[in-house]
Design a protein around this motif. Structure first.
Motif, PDB file in Angstrom:
ATOM      1  N   ALA A  18       9.189  35.560 -14.520  1.00 27.30           N
ATOM      2  CA  ALA A  18      10.289  34.986 -13.753  1.00 27.30           C
ATOM      3  C   ALA A  18       9.683  34.166 -12.632  1.00 27.30           C
ATOM      4  O   ALA A  18       8.469  33.950 -12.596  1.00 27.30           O
ATOM      5  CB  ALA A  18      11.177  36.099 -13.209  1.00 27.30           C
ATOM      6  N   ASP A  19      10.508  33.761 -11.708  1.00 24.87           N
ATOM      7  CA  ASP A  19      10.053  32.916 -10.619  1.00 24.87           C
ATOM      8  C   ASP A  19       8.893  33.545  -9.845  1.00 24.87           C
ATOM      9  O   ASP A  19       7.916  32.899  -9.556  1.00 24.87           O
ATOM     10  CB  ASP A  19      11.229  32.602  -9.695  1.00 24.87           C
ATOM     11  N   LYS A  20       8.998  34.799  -9.504  1.00 21.78           N
ATOM     12  CA  LYS A  20       7.966  35.474  -8.702  1.00 21.78           C
ATOM     13  C   LYS A  20       7.386  36.706  -9.384  1.00 21.78           C
ATOM     14  O   LYS A  20       6.775  37.539  -8.734  1.00 21.78           O
ATOM     15  CB  LYS A  20       8.558  35.900  -7.346  1.00 21.78           C
ATOM     16  N   LEU A  21       7.562  36.852 -10.684  1.00 18.89           N
ATOM     17  CA  LEU A  21       7.091  38.023 -11.404  1.00 18.89           C
ATOM     18  C   LEU A  21       6.165  37.596 -12.535  1.00 18.89           C
ATOM     19  O   LEU A  21       6.498  36.701 -13.311  1.00 18.89           O
ATOM     20  CB  LEU A  21       8.285  38.806 -11.964  1.00 18.89           C
ATOM     21  N   ILE A  22       4.987  38.252 -12.618  1.00 18.34           N
ATOM     22  CA  ILE A  22       4.018  37.948 -13.680  1.00 18.34           C
ATOM     23  C   ILE A  22       3.487  39.249 -14.257  1.00 18.34           C
ATOM     24  O   ILE A  22       3.689  40.323 -13.687  1.00 18.34           O
ATOM     25  CB  ILE A  22       2.836  37.100 -13.146  1.00 18.34           C
ATOM     26  N   THR A  23       2.790  39.137 -15.388  1.00 18.69           N
ATOM     27  CA  THR A  23       2.050  40.272 -15.929  1.00 18.69           C
ATOM     28  C   THR A  23       0.606  39.842 -16.131  1.00 18.69           C
ATOM     29  O   THR A  23       0.328  38.714 -16.534  1.00 18.69           O
ATOM     30  CB  THR A  23       2.611  40.778 -17.273  1.00 18.69           C
ATOM     31  N   GLN A  28       2.575  44.644 -14.286  1.00 20.43           N
ATOM     32  CA  GLN A  28       3.453  43.690 -13.614  1.00 20.43           C
ATOM     33  C   GLN A  28       3.074  43.527 -12.149  1.00 20.43           C
ATOM     34  O   GLN A  28       2.786  44.505 -11.459  1.00 20.43           O
ATOM     35  CB  GLN A  28       4.911  44.139 -13.706  1.00 20.43           C
ATOM     36  N   TYR A  29       3.107  42.285 -11.704  1.00 15.47           N
ATOM     37  CA  TYR A  29       2.820  41.933 -10.318  1.00 15.47           C
ATOM     38  C   TYR A  29       3.901  40.995  -9.805  1.00 15.47           C
ATOM     39  O   TYR A  29       4.442  40.197 -10.559  1.00 15.47           O
ATOM     40  CB  TYR A  29       1.461  41.238 -10.186  1.00 15.47           C
ATOM     41  N   LYS A  30       4.161  41.118  -8.538  1.00 12.13           N
ATOM     42  CA  LYS A  30       5.102  40.222  -7.876  1.00 12.13           C
ATOM     43  C   LYS A  30       4.276  39.285  -7.002  1.00 12.13           C
ATOM     44  O   LYS A  30       3.382  39.727  -6.269  1.00 12.13           O
ATOM     45  CB  LYS A  30       6.062  41.046  -7.021  1.00 12.13           C
ATOM     46  N   ILE A  31       4.564  38.002  -7.073  1.00 15.86           N
ATOM     47  CA  ILE A  31       3.860  37.045  -6.226  1.00 15.86           C
ATOM     48  C   ILE A  31       4.495  37.108  -4.846  1.00 15.86           C
ATOM     49  O   ILE A  31       5.608  36.647  -4.638  1.00 15.86           O
ATOM     50  CB  ILE A  31       3.936  35.617  -6.798  1.00 15.86           C
ATOM     51  N   GLU A  33       3.011  35.946  -1.951  1.00 15.56           N
ATOM     52  CA  GLU A  33       2.763  34.708  -1.230  1.00 15.56           C
ATOM     53  C   GLU A  33       1.940  33.778  -2.107  1.00 15.56           C
ATOM     54  O   GLU A  33       1.012  34.207  -2.794  1.00 15.56           O
ATOM     55  CB  GLU A  33       2.016  35.002   0.071  1.00 15.56           C
ATOM     56  N   ASP A  34       2.302  32.505  -2.079  1.00  8.90           N
ATOM     57  CA  ASP A  34       1.577  31.466  -2.808  1.00  8.90           C
ATOM     58  C   ASP A  34       1.346  30.316  -1.837  1.00  8.90           C
ATOM     59  O   ASP A  34       2.094  29.346  -1.808  1.00  8.90           O
ATOM     60  CB  ASP A  34       2.383  31.014  -4.034  1.00  8.90           C
ATOM     61  N   HIS A  35       0.304  30.438  -1.045  1.00  5.10           N
ATOM     62  CA  HIS A  35       0.011  29.470   0.009  1.00  5.10           C
ATOM     63  C   HIS A  35      -0.686  28.237  -0.574  1.00  5.10           C
ATOM     64  O   HIS A  35      -1.710  28.356  -1.246  1.00  5.10           O
ATOM     65  CB  HIS A  35      -0.878  30.119   1.077  1.00  5.10           C
ATOM     66  N   ASP A  36      -0.123  27.089  -0.350  1.00  4.14           N
ATOM     67  CA  ASP A  36      -0.654  25.801  -0.831  1.00  4.14           C
ATOM     68  C   ASP A  36      -0.877  25.794  -2.341  1.00  4.14           C
ATOM     69  O   ASP A  36      -1.889  25.270  -2.831  1.00  4.14           O
ATOM     70  CB  ASP A  36      -1.951  25.428  -0.117  1.00  4.14           C
ATOM     71  N   SER A  37       0.030  26.399  -3.089  1.00  4.74           N
ATOM     72  CA  SER A  37      -0.039  26.458  -4.561  1.00  4.74           C
ATOM     73  C   SER A  37      -1.380  27.001  -5.049  1.00  4.74           C
ATOM     74  O   SER A  37      -2.013  26.446  -5.948  1.00  4.74           O
ATOM     75  CB  SER A  37       0.233  25.079  -5.157  1.00  4.74           C
ATOM     76  N   VAL A 105      -1.110  36.070  -3.013  1.00  7.03           N
ATOM     77  CA  VAL A 105      -1.114  37.527  -2.883  1.00  7.03           C
ATOM     78  C   VAL A 105      -0.198  38.090  -3.946  1.00  7.03           C
ATOM     79  O   VAL A 105       0.968  37.709  -4.039  1.00  7.03           O
ATOM     80  CB  VAL A 105      -0.632  37.971  -1.480  1.00  7.03           C
ATOM     81  N   LEU A 106      -0.745  38.992  -4.768  1.00  4.41           N
ATOM     82  CA  LEU A 106       0.022  39.667  -5.809  1.00  4.41           C
ATOM     83  C   LEU A 106       0.199  41.128  -5.420  1.00  4.41           C
ATOM     84  O   LEU A 106      -0.753  41.781  -4.993  1.00  4.41           O
ATOM     85  CB  LEU A 106      -0.701  39.596  -7.155  1.00  4.41           C
ATOM     86  N   GLU A 107       1.401  41.646  -5.576  1.00  5.13           N
ATOM     87  CA  GLU A 107       1.680  43.053  -5.311  1.00  5.13           C
ATOM     88  C   GLU A 107       2.031  43.732  -6.626  1.00  5.13           C
ATOM     89  O   GLU A 107       2.906  43.272  -7.359  1.00  5.13           O
ATOM     90  CB  GLU A 107       2.844  43.200  -4.344  1.00  5.13           C
TER      91      GLU A 107
END
Length: 182
Positions: A18-23, A28-31, A33-37, A105-107
């Motif tokens: 999803a927009d802020k969710l990855i595996t 599973q991790y939630k993004i 922060e994505d500083h400067d892409s 930063v991934l949580e």
């Protein structure tokens, strides 16, 4: 004409859900922060190491076109040291990352459960068979006790220092309340 194979090997599978969710390899991790892409799926697949799976947070930062990772724990974890607590993230970014670098930063969504801490420190006094040791009280001066007759190096040092201070006279003028300075 033959196609040249890509020499980069993919170590893990990164799937953007999803927009802020990855595996990353089914974790599973939630993004956060994505500083400067700084988040780059392909570079994460190339550079990720499974050692990072144990951390609650993963930080990826860019320096000299290289992605590097650092793992962080929740502050309450017993395996967390000062340097790898998530509250130390800002210090890490300032001290170890290039100024103004891109980072992410991934949580971890499903973290390992925190162990409950006892409100008392009674667990520190447990023996191997899980019985509680009695707290040590003051040692009574027993003439038959061998260690009471021996002076250790600290008591010798204390007695030497007390002799020095005893030879210096300290004089204080005691003044009654209401008495003027004369």
């Amino acid at each position: 004409m033959q196609e040249v194979e890509d020499n980069t090997t993919k170590l893990v599978d990164v799937i953007v859900l999803a927009d802020k969710l990855i595996t990353i390899d089914k974790a599973q991790y939630k993004i956060v922060e994505d500083h400067d892409s700084g988040f780059d799926k392909e570079k994460i697949e190339e550079r990720y190491n499974n050692v990072l799976d144990k951390y609650d947070y993963i930080v990826g930062d860019w320096g000299y076109d290289q992605l590097r990772f650092k793992g962080f724990y929740e502050d309450e974890r017993k395996e967390a040291t000062l340097d790898n607590r998530i509250s130390h993230l800002e210090d890490y970014l300032i001290e170890y990352c290039n100024f103004g670098c891109a980072y992410f930063v991934l949580e971890k969504v499903r973290k390992a459960p925190l162990k409950n801490h006892h409100k008392t420190n009674s667990h520190k006094f447990r023996t191997r068979n899980n019985s509680v040791k009695p707290k040590a009280g003051p040692v009574k001066n027993n003439k038959n006790h061998n260690s009471s007759n021996k002076k250790n190096k600290f008591s010798k040092r204390r007695s030497a220092n007390s002799k020095k201070t005893a030879s210096v006279k300290k004089t204080f003028k005691i003044r009654k309340i209401g008495e003027q300075n004369k």
